[in-house]
Design a protein around this motif. Structure first.
Motif, PDB file in Angstrom:
ATOM      1  N   THR A 113       0.830  -1.204   0.000  1.00  0.00           N
ATOM      2  CA  THR A 113       0.000   0.000   0.000  1.00  0.00           C
ATOM      3  C   THR A 113       0.865   1.255   0.000  1.00  0.00           C
ATOM      4  N   GLU A 114       1.920   1.238   0.790  1.00  0.00           N
ATOM      5  CA  GLU A 114       2.803   2.404   0.870  1.00  0.00           C
ATOM      6  C   GLU A 114       3.562   2.622  -0.441  1.00  0.00           C
ATOM      7  N   HIS A 115       3.700   1.547  -1.240  1.00  0.00           N
ATOM      8  CA  HIS A 115       4.320   1.673  -2.566  1.00  0.00           C
ATOM      9  C   HIS A 115       3.294   2.052  -3.629  1.00  0.00           C
ATOM     10  N   GLY A 116       2.060   2.273  -3.209  1.00  0.00           N
ATOM     11  CA  GLY A 116       1.033   2.714  -4.139  1.00  0.00           C
ATOM     12  C   GLY A 116       0.211   1.618  -4.773  1.00  0.00           C
ATOM     13  N   PHE A 117       0.360   0.346  -4.286  1.00  0.00           N
ATOM     14  CA  PHE A 117      -0.429  -0.738  -4.862  1.00  0.00           C
ATOM     15  C   PHE A 117      -1.602  -1.049  -3.935  1.00  0.00           C
ATOM     16  N   PRO A 118      -2.842  -0.971  -4.435  1.00  0.00           N
ATOM     17  CA  PRO A 118      -4.022  -1.148  -3.586  1.00  0.00           C
ATOM     18  C   PRO A 118      -4.146  -2.570  -3.024  1.00  0.00           C
ATOM     19  N   CYS A 119      -4.239  -2.678  -1.718  1.00  0.00           N
ATOM     20  CA  CYS A 119      -4.424  -3.968  -1.037  1.00  0.00           C
ATOM     21  C   CYS A 119      -5.551  -3.858  -0.018  1.00  0.00           C
ATOM     22  N   VAL A 120      -6.233  -4.962   0.195  1.00  0.00           N
ATOM     23  CA  VAL A 120      -7.236  -5.048   1.252  1.00  0.00           C
ATOM     24  C   VAL A 120      -6.905  -6.272   2.101  1.00  0.00           C
ATOM     25  N   GLY A 121      -6.809  -6.087   3.400  1.00  0.00           N
ATOM     26  CA  GLY A 121      -6.503  -7.179   4.306  1.00  0.00           C
ATOM     27  C   GLY A 121      -7.754  -7.850   4.843  1.00  0.00           C
ATOM     28  N   VAL A 122      -7.739  -9.172   4.858  1.00  0.00           N
ATOM     29  CA  VAL A 122      -8.827  -9.970   5.442  1.00  0.00           C
ATOM     30  C   VAL A 122      -8.234 -10.765   6.599  1.00  0.00           C
ATOM     31  N   PRO A 123      -8.748 -10.614   7.820  1.00  0.00           N
ATOM     32  CA  PRO A 123      -8.123 -11.225   9.005  1.00  0.00           C
ATOM     33  C   PRO A 123      -8.318 -12.731   9.091  1.00  0.00           C
ATOM     34  N   GLY A 124      -7.252 -13.485   8.847  1.00  0.00           N
ATOM     35  CA  GLY A 124      -7.312 -14.931   8.939  1.00  0.00           C
ATOM     36  C   GLY A 124      -6.236 -15.449   9.871  1.00  0.00           C
ATOM     37  N   THR A 125      -6.580 -15.736  11.115  1.00  0.00           N
ATOM     38  CA  THR A 125      -5.635 -16.242  12.112  1.00  0.00           C
ATOM     39  C   THR A 125      -6.407 -16.807  13.294  1.00  0.00           C
ATOM     40  N   ILE A 126      -5.937 -17.922  13.835  1.00  0.00           N
ATOM     41  CA  ILE A 126      -6.631 -18.520  14.982  1.00  0.00           C
ATOM     42  C   ILE A 126      -6.372 -17.730  16.261  1.00  0.00           C
ATOM     43  N   ASP A 127      -5.411 -16.798  16.238  1.00  0.00           N
ATOM     44  CA  ASP A 127      -5.057 -16.056  17.450  1.00  0.00           C
ATOM     45  C   ASP A 127      -6.061 -14.967  17.807  1.00  0.00           C
ATOM     46  N   ASN A 128      -6.888 -14.558  16.850  1.00  0.00           N
ATOM     47  CA  ASN A 128      -7.875 -13.494  17.094  1.00  0.00           C
ATOM     48  C   ASN A 128      -7.224 -12.211  17.601  1.00  0.00           C
ATOM     49  N   ASP A 129      -6.084 -11.868  17.010  1.00  0.00           N
ATOM     50  CA  ASP A 129      -5.297 -10.743  17.533  1.00  0.00           C
ATOM     51  C   ASP A 129      -5.147  -9.578  16.561  1.00  0.00           C
ATOM     52  N   ILE A 130      -6.095  -9.430  15.618  1.00  0.00           N
ATOM     53  CA  ILE A 130      -6.029  -8.323  14.666  1.00  0.00           C
ATOM     54  C   ILE A 130      -6.900  -7.170  15.161  1.00  0.00           C
ATOM     55  N   PRO A 131      -6.323  -6.007  15.445  1.00  0.00           N
ATOM     56  CA  PRO A 131      -7.126  -4.862  15.886  1.00  0.00           C
ATOM     57  C   PRO A 131      -8.138  -4.451  14.813  1.00  0.00           C
ATOM     58  N   LEU A 135     -13.685 -10.639  15.647  1.00  0.00           N
ATOM     59  CA  LEU A 135     -13.360 -12.033  15.366  1.00  0.00           C
ATOM     60  C   LEU A 135     -12.490 -12.131  14.120  1.00  0.00           C
ATOM     61  N   THR A 136     -11.571 -13.076  14.123  1.00  0.00           N
ATOM     62  CA  THR A 136     -10.782 -13.362  12.937  1.00  0.00           C
ATOM     63  C   THR A 136     -11.170 -14.736  12.404  1.00  0.00           C
ATOM     64  N   ILE A 137     -10.987 -14.917  11.111  1.00  0.00           N
ATOM     65  CA  ILE A 137     -11.313 -16.193  10.485  1.00  0.00           C
ATOM     66  C   ILE A 137     -10.427 -17.292  11.080  1.00  0.00           C
ATOM     67  N   GLY A 138     -11.035 -18.361  11.535  1.00  0.00           N
ATOM     68  CA  GLY A 138     -10.304 -19.486  12.096  1.00  0.00           C
ATOM     69  C   GLY A 138     -10.354 -19.573  13.604  1.00  0.00           C
ATOM     70  N   PHE A 139     -10.647 -18.468  14.253  1.00  0.00           N
ATOM     71  CA  PHE A 139     -10.638 -18.464  15.717  1.00  0.00           C
ATOM     72  C   PHE A 139     -11.719 -19.368  16.293  1.00  0.00           C
ATOM     73  N   ASP A 140     -12.933 -19.276  15.764  1.00  0.00           N
ATOM     74  CA  ASP A 140     -14.032 -20.057  16.322  1.00  0.00           C
ATOM     75  C   ASP A 140     -13.770 -21.549  16.171  1.00  0.00           C
ATOM     76  N   THR A 141     -13.258 -21.966  15.016  1.00  0.00           N
ATOM     77  CA  THR A 141     -12.974 -23.389  14.805  1.00  0.00           C
ATOM     78  C   THR A 141     -11.884 -23.875  15.754  1.00  0.00           C
ATOM     79  N   ALA A 142     -10.792 -23.104  15.845  1.00  0.00           N
ATOM     80  CA  ALA A 142      -9.695 -23.486  16.747  1.00  0.00           C
ATOM     81  C   ALA A 142     -10.177 -23.534  18.187  1.00  0.00           C
ATOM     82  N   LEU A 143     -11.009 -22.588  18.552  1.00  0.00           N
ATOM     83  CA  LEU A 143     -11.557 -22.554  19.909  1.00  0.00           C
ATOM     84  C   LEU A 143     -12.339 -23.821  20.218  1.00  0.00           C
ATOM     85  N   ASN A 144     -13.173 -24.249  19.294  1.00  0.00           N
ATOM     86  CA  ASN A 144     -13.951 -25.464  19.510  1.00  0.00           C
ATOM     87  C   ASN A 144     -13.072 -26.706  19.543  1.00  0.00           C
ATOM     88  N   THR A 145     -11.975 -26.693  18.776  1.00  0.00           N
ATOM     89  CA  THR A 145     -11.023 -27.812  18.828  1.00  0.00           C
ATOM     90  C   THR A 145     -10.408 -27.907  20.216  1.00  0.00           C
TER      91      THR A 145
END
Length: 319
Positions: A113-131, A135-145
């Motif tokens: 993004t800082e180089h001028g290329f458009p990006c969009v972030g999608v939160p995918g991590t079991i840690d659920n630590d994205i401000p 919820l982040t993708i994967g957290f609920d499944t890992a939690l149930n495991t």
């Protein structure tokens, strides 16, 4: 935009495939072309890029892991590596990129993004630590495991009158330990965001034994201390029969839960909507069941915070 790319990066999380599927099909619905980048940022630098169609993402919504695969790539942290990645994107005529992953993946998207290329972030991590997202993708499944494992461990702990230390993932974030510990009725929960006193843990165990309690469960995030070492210390200080279970990478695997499939579908589709509007440098998330987007650079500047009230509640209920 008429041509976009999608990649998954960092540790895999259940639901990443559902997000990839949503990106591809949402884009095709709007008559856009989609290219998959394989092997994360490593594949971006080396040109492992292939056009995807509706069939490319058929029958993947229920699978864990990521069909685009993932790889660690230290070279992409360099200016030269980032420029090489952009050169590959331009070679294929890709105008915007959806990046699915955790904080490390977001840092890569931030650099582009800082180089001028458009990006969009999608939160995918079991840690659920994205401000910026509840919820982040994967957290609920890992939690149930983890909860399923704790329930089974409790059965044997009760049968043999043992204390069990269960080590879960979470180097810098304690959400998985906190949520699973609270849901699993753990007597003690140790997370990176809060200090602990081993003497207090031992005293709680002894008080439990004095009132007739025959077993105990202690959940510890890997970023706090080594579960095996903690188990040895507790056994020496209490003389209680203590066992340790390190759940490890099994927490990342398995079919994604319904919650993760729906969340991934909503977030992936919304990422495409942002790129259609030429909005880069954004990240998507969910707040109060509403899909939101925010500045990816600002998001990375904010530290992850644990739900302090939930942590206090876990202590109140484990007396």
């Amino acid at each position: 935009m008429k041509r976009i790319g999608v990649l998954t990066s960092g540790g895999d999380a259940p639901g990443m495939n559902a997000a990839v599927r949503a990106v591809v099909r949402k884009a095709i619905y709007h008559e856009m072309e989609v290219f998959g980048v394989y092997q994360g940022y490593l594949g971006l630098m080396t040109g492992q890029i292939q056009q995807l169609d509706r069939g490319s993402v058929g029958d993947i919504i229920h699978h864990g892991g990521t069909v685009l695969r993932s790889a660690r790539c230290l070279e992409f942290q360099t200016l030269e590596g980032q420029k090489q990645g952009i050169k590959q994107l331009e070679k294929y005529g890709i105008e915007g990129l959806v990046v699915i992953g955790g904080d490390g993946s977001y840092r890569g998207a931030k650099a582009l993004t800082e180089h001028g290329f458009p990006c969009v972030g999608v939160p995918g991590t079991i840690d659920n630590d994205i401000p910026g997202t509840e919820l982040t993708i994967g957290f609920d499944t890992a939690l149930n495991t983890v909860i399923e494992a704790i329930d089974k461990i409790r059965d044997t702990a009760s049968s043999h009158e043992r204390t069990f230390v269960v080590e879960v993932m979470g180097r810098h974030a304690g959400d998985l330990a906190l949520w699973s510990g609270l849901a699993g009725g753990a007597e003690t929960i140790l997370i990176p965001e809060a200090s602990y006193d081993i003497n207090n843990i031992v005293e709680k165990l002894k008080r439990g034994q004095e009132r007739g309690k025959k077993h105990s469960i202690i959940v510890v995030a890997e970023g706090v201390t080594d579960g095996r070492e903690l188990g040895e210390i507790i056994e020496k200080m209490t003389n209680f029969d203590t066992r340790v279970s390190v759940l490890g990478h099994m927490q990342r695997g398995g079919a994604p839960s319904a919650v993760d499939r729906v969340l991934a579908s909503r977030l992936g589709a919304y990422a495409v909507e942002l790129l259609r509007e030429h909005k880069g440098g954004r990240a998507v998330g969910i707040e109060r069941n509403q899909i939101v987007d925010y500045d990816i650079i600002e998001a990375l500047a904010k530290p992850h915070k644990i739900d302090q009230r939930m942590y206090e509640l876990s202590q109140e209920l484990s007396i």
